[in-house]
Motif scaffolding. Sequence first.
Motif, short mmCIF file in Angstrom:
data_model
loop_
_atom_site.label_atom_id
_atom_site.label_comp_id
_atom_site.label_asym_id
_atom_site.label_seq_id
_atom_site.Cartn_x
_atom_site.Cartn_y
_atom_site.Cartn_z
N GLU A 293 7.71 3.79 -3.92
CA GLU A 293 8.64 4.32 -3.72
C GLU A 293 8.78 4.22 -2.19
O GLU A 293 9.97 4.21 -1.76
N ALA A 294 7.97 4.02 -1.57
CA ALA A 294 8.01 3.72 0.12
C ALA A 294 8.77 2.59 0.23
O ALA A 294 9.46 2.25 1.09
N CYS A 295 8.31 1.46 -0.42
CA CYS A 295 8.77 -0.03 -0.29
C CYS A 295 10.43 -0.09 -0.33
O CYS A 295 11.07 -0.61 0.36
N VAL A 296 10.62 0.47 -1.62
CA VAL A 296 12.12 0.40 -1.85
C VAL A 296 13.05 1.03 -0.92
O VAL A 296 14.23 0.79 -0.70
N ARG A 297 12.47 2.04 -0.15
CA ARG A 297 13.47 2.95 0.87
C ARG A 297 12.95 2.41 2.23
O ARG A 297 13.40 2.90 3.15
N GLY A 298 12.67 1.23 2.38
CA GLY A 298 12.17 0.52 3.76
C GLY A 298 11.15 0.98 4.40
O GLY A 298 11.20 0.79 5.71
N ARG A 299 10.46 1.80 3.73
CA ARG A 299 9.35 2.44 4.70
C ARG A 299 7.72 1.58 4.51
O ARG A 299 7.50 1.25 3.28
N PRO A 300 7.22 1.16 5.33
CA PRO A 300 6.13 0.28 5.41
C PRO A 300 4.91 1.42 5.15
O PRO A 300 5.03 2.51 4.97
N MET A 301 3.72 0.78 4.96
CA MET A 301 2.51 1.50 4.58
C MET A 301 1.01 1.17 5.35
O MET A 301 1.14 -0.03 5.41
N VAL A 302 0.36 1.77 5.38
CA VAL A 302 -1.11 1.55 5.81
C VAL A 302 -1.98 1.79 4.60
O VAL A 302 -1.85 2.62 4.28
N VAL A 303 -2.51 0.91 4.00
CA VAL A 303 -3.34 0.94 2.69
C VAL A 303 -4.80 0.24 3.05
O VAL A 303 -5.00 -0.81 3.51
N LEU A 304 -5.73 0.90 2.53
CA LEU A 304 -7.02 0.32 2.33
C LEU A 304 -7.30 -0.71 1.20
O LEU A 304 -6.61 -0.26 0.06
N ASP A 305 -7.74 -1.86 1.49
CA ASP A 305 -7.97 -2.60 0.61
C ASP A 305 -9.00 -2.38 -0.65
O ASP A 305 -10.13 -3.17 -0.67
N THR A 306 -8.95 -1.13 -1.21
CA THR A 306 -9.89 -0.76 -2.08
C THR A 306 -9.63 -0.89 -3.63
O THR A 306 -10.40 -0.53 -4.32
N PHE A 307 -8.41 -1.55 -3.75
CA PHE A 307 -8.10 -1.88 -5.33
C PHE A 307 -7.40 -3.43 -5.35
O PHE A 307 -6.82 -3.63 -4.47
N SER A 308 -7.53 -3.79 -6.45
CA SER A 308 -7.18 -5.25 -6.77
C SER A 308 -5.28 -5.35 -6.22
O SER A 308 -5.10 -6.39 -5.95
N ALA A 309 -4.62 -4.37 -6.68
CA ALA A 309 -2.98 -4.50 -6.65
C ALA A 309 -2.79 -4.14 -4.99
O ALA A 309 -1.69 -4.46 -4.64
N ALA A 310 -3.89 -3.98 -4.00
CA ALA A 310 -3.30 -3.46 -2.71
C ALA A 310 -2.72 -4.69 -2.06
O ALA A 310 -1.69 -4.66 -1.41
N SER A 311 -3.36 -5.93 -2.29
CA SER A 311 -2.65 -7.17 -1.74
C SER A 311 -1.36 -7.57 -2.37
O SER A 311 -0.58 -8.58 -1.66
N ASP A 312 -0.98 -6.95 -3.67
CA ASP A 312 0.06 -7.37 -4.11
C ASP A 312 1.23 -6.34 -3.67
O ASP A 312 2.52 -6.54 -3.14
N LEU A 313 0.92 -4.95 -3.40
CA LEU A 313 1.70 -4.00 -2.57
C LEU A 313 2.02 -4.38 -1.30
O LEU A 313 2.80 -4.22 -1.02
N VAL A 314 0.95 -4.81 -0.39
CA VAL A 314 1.35 -4.98 0.91
C VAL A 314 0.99 -6.19 1.19
O VAL A 314 -0.25 -7.00 0.90
N GLU A 315 2.00 -7.11 2.00
CA GLU A 315 1.61 -8.56 2.36
C GLU A 315 1.50 -7.70 3.92
O GLU A 315 2.39 -7.36 4.73
N ASN A 316 0.25 -8.31 4.25
CA ASN A 316 -0.32 -7.87 5.59
C ASN A 316 0.64 -8.28 6.77
O ASN A 316 1.11 -9.45 7.04
N ASP A 317 1.00 -7.20 7.70
CA ASP A 317 1.72 -7.50 8.74
C ASP A 317 3.15 -7.75 8.54
O ASP A 317 3.89 -8.08 9.33
N VAL A 318 3.49 -7.82 7.38
CA VAL A 318 4.93 -7.79 7.10
C VAL A 318 5.57 -6.43 6.29
O VAL A 318 6.61 -6.19 7.22
N ASN A 319 5.05 -5.90 5.38
CA ASN A 319 5.79 -4.56 4.97
C ASN A 319 4.42 -3.58 5.09
O ASN A 319 4.75 -2.56 4.63
#
Length: 379
Positions: A293-319
């Motif tokens: 929901e955040a990404c499609v609205r152009g909002r970035p996020m800070v996420v802990l890499d505690t789950f496998s999909a984290a690196s799919d959801l967040v491209e580090n230092d990009v979104n």
Amino acid sequence: MSKVGILEADPTRFGGIQEFVRTLASYLPPEQTELLAYYGDLTQEKPLPCRLVLLNNRESRSFFSRCFRSQKNDYYSNSSLRRKIALLQDLFHIRKNLEKRYPGGDILIVNSVSSLMLFCSKKVLKNNQIILVQHSDPRIMYHRSFDFGGIFRRRKIELFRKYVDVFVLLSEHMTEKFASYLPLERKELVVIRHAVKFPARISTAFPNAVAMLCRLVPLKRVDRLIDCAKLLPNVTFNIYGTGPEEEKLKKAAGQLSNVFFHGYVNDIDRVFMDNSLLAITSEYEGYPISGIEACVRGRPMVVLDTFSAASDLVENDVNGILLEQFSPENFSNAICRILKNPEKFQTGALQHRNLYRCDTAKEKWLNLLQKEKRNVSNV
């Protein structure tokens, strides 16, 4: 004509899995789609796009079952023993109603392994096409009793091996991870990411505010965000959601003037207009809808890499920013990095959001279900 049933505890409830269920149902012809609820009392927090079938309606419960259930429109009683007794009392009605409604020739979509084992008789499993959807990290799914974990692990894995026709994964890199836990030989694996509707417009204002959007339960670790708020008194922290930890968290926030609890909200667009980024501090996740929901609205996020999909959801230092470990200092620093350059991260989020287009997900689901309808006609 075969129908599609989507099995979920309470499809009207606020939550990531429930939002997925409602979105999936909206892709399908309503006259051929059913949401199958196995909680007896529904919260009615969200409208539904198709027919609702109560597998555990109040009138069908025995007197003893009613005695052992919570009076609230919520989960089974919080007492572990009472919860188990209530569940055992209700199992007969749920299994009987599901078997009566799905004797064969249909498609059943299941969102947890436990519901597959508890509520689906062998007749239902054998005579219908069964689709299991991943909603958690592979390691967590294997160990958590709600899915493959617990004392019935061997039975659950055998049911998966024998009766699940399709396993829907949330991203491409999940296959290898699941292969280390589950027998995937001769199993059809299909990758379909979660998707949400794109907003009508993108906000170009950047308030000095951070959102957290989740159920207020221990695994979400909302307390970590409160620790960050103590270090960033000039940043507003808005927490959206309800849950059993709400009073405890409000007490932890104490006299902090920059932390606000908003409860359950319907207007997601407003949430991300009022906040410049999303924080996810969970112990684990599947593929968090709030992040999409955040990404499609152009909002970035800070996420802990505690789950496998984290690196799919967040491209580090990009979104957004992906952190290996939590400390109040490093998480707060990541928040400040985004707030100092929000335009850069918004551009990255808008580039990344095409992964979550509803038309793409809809096409994949319709193709899959059309194929399964042909398969079920040959059973």
